[in-house]
Design a protein around this motif. Structure first.
Motif, short mmCIF file in Angstrom:
data_model
loop_
_atom_site.label_atom_id
_atom_site.label_comp_id
_atom_site.label_asym_id
_atom_site.label_seq_id
_atom_site.Cartn_x
_atom_site.Cartn_y
_atom_site.Cartn_z
N LYS A 25 -10.62 2.53 6.00
CA LYS A 25 -10.10 0.41 5.60
C LYS A 25 -8.79 0.44 5.17
N SER A 26 -8.44 1.63 4.29
CA SER A 26 -7.54 1.49 3.37
C SER A 26 -6.25 2.40 4.37
N LYS A 48 -7.68 9.79 5.30
CA LYS A 48 -8.49 8.96 4.47
C LYS A 48 -9.42 9.77 3.52
N ASN A 92 -5.04 -0.62 6.67
CA ASN A 92 -4.70 -1.17 6.17
C ASN A 92 -2.79 0.08 6.05
N TRP A 121 -7.95 7.87 -0.29
CA TRP A 121 -8.15 6.97 0.80
C TRP A 121 -8.97 7.06 1.80
N GLY A 130 0.71 -1.46 0.26
CA GLY A 130 -0.14 0.24 -0.04
C GLY A 130 0.44 0.93 -0.05
#
Length: 581
Positions: free
Chosen positions: A526-527, A518, A530, A523, A482
């Motif tokens: 969750k990402s 986010k 992660n 983004w 990521g």
């Protein structure tokens, strides 16, 4: 056709040295390779090998068949045109088979073509025998059938006998007339669907903006666009069409090839303005050279020049072989070379501070790939010498505005092989290699014995800082899921990370509310979580990866792993370094 080394496919054994059993096995191998290449290129619009390798395979197949004619296969590639039809399209059987062309790869083969025709017709060497010469468009062959002046169907070449029904798609192309005035009652017009360089670039930008996969070259883009099951997708693609031939006719268009092309133009078709009438092989070769010189500035892809006997009555006498006409041949350009204009020289700064010059070129297709950049290695290479001062390219330097020859083979980064001084613009100045870093203004130093000039700014240089962090998170280093090159650039630009260590404090600094991250494009909660978890997972990795991640000059992956095996731990290595001071 995309890239694969010729040696992987063509074979190393000399045809003359083949035994009968070896020849049989080789013909079977070649039949399989060429069938797969045809399927990938003609049906799937996703070529797997280069045009040069494909041509080499076909030449090898023909050479073996000529030496062992009794071994010629029923499915011989030399008897095939195109490939099987794609699913989803109706079929149209061509009233007259759509042929391919024989190829010539050098001047002698063009002269042999002329001599062969004269021999077949019983003409003396000095007897008049005009030919037309026209650019060979790198696109998708299309046949258009008109009845009483109305377009009633359009078909791809397919396997030569049967093509795909793309009538609805063809009707969306502006260059294809729907109605003709003064045409024969029955007229089948043949030509090439293609895409201009500018339209190709704009299409790829739209593809990437939507998250789609960009096309490799304009030919693939044109073929894929024409062969869409939804005509509205084709309508949105900027396709063009050149007419250059015909199939079934109710009445002749003219008595000559050139006259017929002029008639097609008068009926409203786009025909290529570089088509010329030539008086013999030398005139043909001269026009080939003129077209090759203009190749990069045409605005569309061509991969050679096609020569055709001009007299249609002589064409009829000459007739056809199984898959090719005797009266025409395609003189292909060298697959890995092309001439184009050098528009600018840019300097890129790498993670070790190396100043790397990059040539910005007028885009040109080389080996099936659109090339707009090429490496210039270093300041010596631009000046026309190697690191020891020995002249290269006969000492010719490289200047902005020059007409340059671009070389590309397989996956090798394109480079400039030569310069045409006769086309150098007036006032072109020798390139002055920068002595300060274009990114941070620090002094750029060239150490004795080093071919490269390097920025002395270290991490204060934004280019070095970003490239070092990209290296730090690369696959063979920390390999943080990521967090790739794109994310590193974004985070550096936003001021979130300035050095590798700050990657490991991202959660601490921005993880409490998550809002700052986010809310960034791409983004979500969750990402973001992660990413933080992926960073935490890499707080402990193998010593070899750590050493490689530091991006120390002369310490690549192999050296890093050797050091790790020797010292076994970071503390042992640091102790050894301290002891050696």
């Amino acid at each position: 056709m995309a890239e694969q080394a010729a040696g992987d496919t063509v074979g190393e054994i000399d045809v003359e040295a083949l035994s009968e059993d070896q020849a049989r096995a080789e013909l079977e191998r070649l039949a399989g390779l060429l069938a797969q290449a045809n399927l990938a290129y003609h049906t799937e619009d996703a070529p797997e090998i280069s045009d040069a390798d494909y041509d080499a395979l076909k030449r090898r197949n023909v050479a073996i068949e000529e030496r062992f004619p009794e071994l010629k296969r029923e499915d011989s590639p030399s008897e095939q045109v195109g490939a099987a039809l794609a699913e989803g399209f109706g079929k149209i059987r061509h009233a007259q088979r759509m042929m391919s062309l024989s190829n010539a790869f050098d001047d002698d083969e063009v002269r042999d073509f002329d001599r062969g025709i004269r021999r077949y017709l019983g003409l003396a060497e000095d007897a008049p025998l005009p030919f037309t010469a026209e650019p060979k468009i790198d696109g998708l062959s299309l046949s258009l059938r008109y009845e009483n002046g109305t377009l009633i169907q359009a078909a791809t070449r397919g396997d030569g006998a049967t093509g795909e029904n793309v009538t609805a798609n063809a009707r969306t192309i502006d260059d294809i007339p729907q109605q003709l005035e003064g045409a024969p009652e029955l007229l089948e017009v043949r030509g090439e669907v293609y895409m201009s360089h500018a339209d190709f670039e704009a299409l790829n930008e739209r593809q990437e903006a939507r998250g789609g996969k960009p096309f490799a070259n304009p030919r693939n883009a044109a073929a894929g666009s024409l062969r869409q099951l939804d005509p509205e997708i084709t309508r949105a693609r900027p396709l063009k069409f050149f007419a250059y031939a015909w199939g079934e006719l109710s009445a002749p268009l003219a008595e000559t090839q050139m006259g017929a092309i002029e008639r097609l133009a008068a009926l409203g078709f786009q025909t290529n303005p570089l088509t010329r009438l030539c008086d013999g092989p030398q005139d043909m070769l001269d026009h080939y050279a003129r077209i090759e010189e203009q190749r990069a500035t045409l605005g569309y892809d061509i991969d050679g020049v096609v020569y055709k006997v001009n007299d249609l009555a002589l064409q009829a006498r000459l007739g056809f072989r199984s898959t090719t006409p005797r009266w025409a041949i395609a003189h292909k350009f060298p697959a890995e070379l092309a001439w184009t204009r050098l528009e600018a020289i840019d300097i890129q700064v790498g993670r070790t501070g190396a100043l790397s010059p990059v040539a910005r070129l007028t885009p040109v297709t080389v080996g099936g790939v659109v090339v707009s950049n090429a490496t210039l290695h270093n300041e010596d290479y631009i000046a026309g010498r190697d690191a020891s001062g020995t002249p290269i390219r006969d000492g010719k330097d490289i200047r902005v505005g020059d007409w340059v020859q671009v070389y590309r083979a397989g996956d090798v980064i394109p480079k400039i092989a030569d310069v045409d001084l006769s086309k150098r613009p007036d006032g072109a100045e020798p390139y002055a290699f920068p002595e300060t870093c274009p990114e941070c203004g620090s002094e750029a130093i060239r150490e004795e014995g080093d071919a490269v000039r390097r920025c002395s700014g270290g991490l204060i240089c934004p280019a070095q800082a970003v490239e070092k962090m990209k290296h730090f998170v690369s696959r063979s280093a920390f390999d943080i899921e990521g967090l790739g090159a794109k994310q590193v650039e974004q985070f550096y630009r936003d001021g979130w990370i300035a050095e590798p260590a700050e990657i490991f404090t991202l959660r601490e600094r921005y993880g409490s509310g998550l809002q700052q991250l986010k809310n960034r494009e791409g983004w979500g909660e969750k990402s973001t979580n992660n990413l933080f978890d992926a960073i935490d997972e890499k707080r402990k990795i193998e010593l070899g990866r750590v050493l490689f991640s530091l991006g120390i000059r002369h310490v690549g992956e192999v050296v890093a792993n050797d050091l790790a095996r020797h010292y076994l731990s970071w503390s042992a290595m640091i102790a050894a370094i301290d002891a050696a001071r």
